[in-house]
Design a protein around this motif. Structure first.
Motif, PDB file in Angstrom:
ATOM      1  N   LEU A 272      33.572  26.266  12.379  1.00  0.00           N
ATOM      2  CA  LEU A 272      34.760  26.428  13.209  1.00  0.00           C
ATOM      3  C   LEU A 272      34.458  27.030  14.584  1.00  0.00           C
ATOM      4  O   LEU A 272      34.992  26.533  15.594  1.00  0.00           O
ATOM      5  CB  LEU A 272      35.796  27.274  12.469  1.00  0.00           C
ATOM      6  CG  LEU A 272      37.134  27.487  13.177  1.00  0.00           C
ATOM      7  CD1 LEU A 272      37.821  26.152  13.455  1.00  0.00           C
ATOM      8  CD2 LEU A 272      38.045  28.403  12.360  1.00  0.00           C
ATOM      9  N   PRO A 273      33.619  28.081  14.693  1.00  0.00           N
ATOM     10  CA  PRO A 273      33.336  28.618  16.038  1.00  0.00           C
ATOM     11  C   PRO A 273      32.760  27.586  16.999  1.00  0.00           C
ATOM     12  O   PRO A 273      33.132  27.533  18.175  1.00  0.00           O
ATOM     13  CB  PRO A 273      32.344  29.751  15.768  1.00  0.00           C
ATOM     14  CG  PRO A 273      32.632  30.174  14.368  1.00  0.00           C
ATOM     15  CD  PRO A 273      33.001  28.905  13.644  1.00  0.00           C
ATOM     16  N   LEU A 274      31.852  26.719  16.494  1.00  0.00           N
ATOM     17  CA  LEU A 274      31.272  25.692  17.360  1.00  0.00           C
ATOM     18  C   LEU A 274      32.323  24.671  17.767  1.00  0.00           C
ATOM     19  O   LEU A 274      32.372  24.252  18.932  1.00  0.00           O
ATOM     20  CB  LEU A 274      30.118  24.996  16.646  1.00  0.00           C
ATOM     21  CG  LEU A 274      29.464  23.847  17.419  1.00  0.00           C
ATOM     22  CD1 LEU A 274      28.843  24.350  18.713  1.00  0.00           C
ATOM     23  CD2 LEU A 274      28.409  23.136  16.554  1.00  0.00           C
ATOM     24  N   LEU A 275      33.173  24.261  16.837  1.00  0.00           N
ATOM     25  CA  LEU A 275      34.221  23.300  17.161  1.00  0.00           C
ATOM     26  C   LEU A 275      35.158  23.853  18.225  1.00  0.00           C
ATOM     27  O   LEU A 275      35.521  23.145  19.179  1.00  0.00           O
ATOM     28  CB  LEU A 275      35.007  22.941  15.898  1.00  0.00           C
ATOM     29  CG  LEU A 275      34.251  22.140  14.838  1.00  0.00           C
ATOM     30  CD1 LEU A 275      35.072  22.045  13.562  1.00  0.00           C
ATOM     31  CD2 LEU A 275      33.918  20.754  15.349  1.00  0.00           C
ATOM     32  N   LEU A 276      35.538  25.113  18.083  1.00  0.00           N
ATOM     33  CA  LEU A 276      36.424  25.734  19.066  1.00  0.00           C
ATOM     34  C   LEU A 276      35.715  25.883  20.413  1.00  0.00           C
ATOM     35  O   LEU A 276      36.316  25.652  21.474  1.00  0.00           O
ATOM     36  CB  LEU A 276      36.889  27.098  18.558  1.00  0.00           C
ATOM     37  CG  LEU A 276      37.800  27.081  17.322  1.00  0.00           C
ATOM     38  CD1 LEU A 276      38.095  28.511  16.863  1.00  0.00           C
ATOM     39  CD2 LEU A 276      39.096  26.335  17.614  1.00  0.00           C
ATOM     40  N   GLN A 277      34.443  26.260  20.376  1.00  0.00           N
ATOM     41  CA  GLN A 277      33.685  26.425  21.613  1.00  0.00           C
ATOM     42  C   GLN A 277      33.542  25.110  22.359  1.00  0.00           C
ATOM     43  O   GLN A 277      33.665  25.036  23.589  1.00  0.00           O
ATOM     44  CB  GLN A 277      32.304  27.012  21.286  1.00  0.00           C
ATOM     45  CG  GLN A 277      31.540  27.488  22.508  1.00  0.00           C
ATOM     46  CD  GLN A 277      30.441  26.526  22.910  1.00  0.00           C
ATOM     47  OE1 GLN A 277      30.187  25.527  22.242  1.00  0.00           O
ATOM     48  NE2 GLN A 277      29.809  26.808  24.028  1.00  0.00           N
ATOM     49  N   GLN A 278      33.316  24.002  21.589  1.00  0.00           N
ATOM     50  CA  GLN A 278      33.192  22.684  22.196  1.00  0.00           C
ATOM     51  C   GLN A 278      34.518  22.189  22.764  1.00  0.00           C
ATOM     52  O   GLN A 278      34.541  21.324  23.644  1.00  0.00           O
ATOM     53  CB  GLN A 278      32.671  21.691  21.157  1.00  0.00           C
ATOM     54  CG  GLN A 278      31.231  21.925  20.745  1.00  0.00           C
ATOM     55  CD  GLN A 278      30.253  21.582  21.851  1.00  0.00           C
ATOM     56  OE1 GLN A 278      30.286  20.490  22.405  1.00  0.00           O
ATOM     57  NE2 GLN A 278      29.383  22.513  22.192  1.00  0.00           N
TER      58      GLN A 278
ATOM     59  N   ILE B 150      33.932  31.151  23.557  1.00  0.00           N
ATOM     60  CA  ILE B 150      33.031  31.687  22.532  1.00  0.00           C
ATOM     61  C   ILE B 150      31.605  31.506  23.032  1.00  0.00           C
ATOM     62  O   ILE B 150      31.214  30.392  23.393  1.00  0.00           O
ATOM     63  CB  ILE B 150      33.227  30.948  21.189  1.00  0.00           C
ATOM     64  CG1 ILE B 150      34.672  31.108  20.701  1.00  0.00           C
ATOM     65  CG2 ILE B 150      32.251  31.473  20.139  1.00  0.00           C
ATOM     66  CD1 ILE B 150      34.973  30.305  19.446  1.00  0.00           C
ATOM     67  N   PRO B 151      30.802  32.571  23.078  1.00  0.00           N
ATOM     68  CA  PRO B 151      29.415  32.438  23.548  1.00  0.00           C
ATOM     69  C   PRO B 151      28.647  31.432  22.692  1.00  0.00           C
ATOM     70  O   PRO B 151      28.852  31.365  21.470  1.00  0.00           O
ATOM     71  CB  PRO B 151      28.839  33.853  23.385  1.00  0.00           C
ATOM     72  CG  PRO B 151      30.035  34.752  23.361  1.00  0.00           C
ATOM     73  CD  PRO B 151      31.144  33.954  22.733  1.00  0.00           C
ATOM     74  N   PRO B 152      27.775  30.636  23.283  1.00  0.00           N
ATOM     75  CA  PRO B 152      27.027  29.629  22.521  1.00  0.00           C
ATOM     76  C   PRO B 152      26.267  30.211  21.335  1.00  0.00           C
ATOM     77  O   PRO B 152      26.227  29.607  20.260  1.00  0.00           O
ATOM     78  CB  PRO B 152      26.072  29.030  23.561  1.00  0.00           C
ATOM     79  CG  PRO B 152      26.765  29.249  24.870  1.00  0.00           C
ATOM     80  CD  PRO B 152      27.491  30.550  24.734  1.00  0.00           C
ATOM     81  N   GLU B 153      25.666  31.399  21.521  1.00  0.00           N
ATOM     82  CA  GLU B 153      24.894  31.969  20.418  1.00  0.00           C
ATOM     83  C   GLU B 153      25.797  32.362  19.245  1.00  0.00           C
ATOM     84  O   GLU B 153      25.421  32.224  18.079  1.00  0.00           O
ATOM     85  CB  GLU B 153      24.091  33.185  20.884  1.00  0.00           C
ATOM     86  CG  GLU B 153      24.907  34.320  21.498  1.00  0.00           C
ATOM     87  CD  GLU B 153      25.185  34.128  22.981  1.00  0.00           C
ATOM     88  OE1 GLU B 153      25.644  35.099  23.622  1.00  0.00           O
ATOM     89  OE2 GLU B 153      24.926  33.020  23.487  1.00  0.00           O
TER      90      GLU B 153
END
Length: 267
Positions: free
Chosen positions: A21-27, A32-35
């Motif tokens: 979920l964090p990556l989906l939201l970041q994309q 949200i920081p990439p790391e």
């Protein structure tokens, strides 16, 4: 579907999707920081195997875990591992050969091997992180009630759905999602055939899954080769899966007939 498999699927989806979920939201533009977006992905990749371990423990405690992790299948089945490892690439190359015979032009890239450290890492992690769940836990619980073909299609649908969040990342074309669903389901049928032929060897399941990542044709669009490689490979996989399904159904019918009409003991 058995309640044990339903619990396993719910837990596998929950673990993996929450980690993705964090990556989906970041994309999608979230700050949200990439790391921070990338950090949970490794845990998400082992969601099915982790869910299988939890469910096996809930069922039978230490004995359930021992049965899940034990190479309880006959070592003789390991002879199928080389075929399993090469199967995805063979389907891909056969599809390209048929395309050439039909007068089509071959793509620039022949095989889509892992190149980046991330791709190499997932090639190793994915079989270990998934197969204890799909072929180690869920498939043996589906086979008795549903038979090999329906069990394979159920696993294929569940396996596809599990991948859906990553399929929906920005930049993934719609046709890749549709073809990947068909390809994954076809591979599920073929992997069930190998599972049965090898006596349920987990080594064979791991080898087949590793082979998928050693020639990951779903990345063809990233190389500028468009839909053709995935399309011809999917068509070839569907044809191979249909043949395998027919053979499994025939063997199942013979097994039922033999069970219903056992031979009389010799005098």
């Amino acid at each position: 579907m058995p309640p044990t498999v339903v619990r396993f699927l719910v837990l596998a989806y929950a673990i993996t999707w929450l980690c993705q979920l964090p990556l989906l939201l970041q994309q999608r533009g979230a700050p949200i920081p990439p790391e921070a977006a990338m950090a949970p992905l490794a845990l998400g990749a082992v969601g099915p195997s982790l869910a299988a371990a939890v469910c096996a423990w809930k069922e039978r405690g230490r004995a359930g875990l021992s049965g899940l992790f034990s190479p309880r299948r006959a070592p003789a089945g390991w002879a199928y591992a080389p075929l399993a490892l090469c199967m995805p690439a063979l389907l891909h190359l056969l599809g390209l050969a048929l395309l050439a015979l039909a007068g089509g032009s071959a793509p620039a890239t022949l095989l889509y091997a892992p190149i980046t450290p991330e791709q190499r890492g997932i090639a190793v992690l994915a079989p270990l992180g998934e197969e204890l769940g799909w072929r180690g836990y869920a498939l043996p619980r589906l086979l008795p009630a549903h038979g090999p073909v329906r069990a394979s299609l159920t696993i294929g649908a569940a396996w596809t759905l599990w991948h859906l969040p990553m399929m929906c990342l920005p930049g993934v074309p719609w046709w890749s999602i549709a073809l990947s669903a068909l390809f994954i389901t076809s591979l599920s049928v073929l992997m069930t055939a190998l599972h049965l032929a090898s006596g349920g060897s987990m080594l064979v399941a791991w080898a087949a899954h590793l082979g998928i990542h050693l020639d990951n044709v779903s990345r063809a669009h990233l190389s500028g080769d468009g839909a053709t490689p995935l399309l011809v490979t999917t068509i070839t996989a569907i044809a191979a899966a249909a043949i395998a399904a027919r053979r499994m159904q025939t063997r199942q019918a013979w097994a039922k007939a033999a069970a219903a009409h056992p031979r009389s003991p010799a005098a």
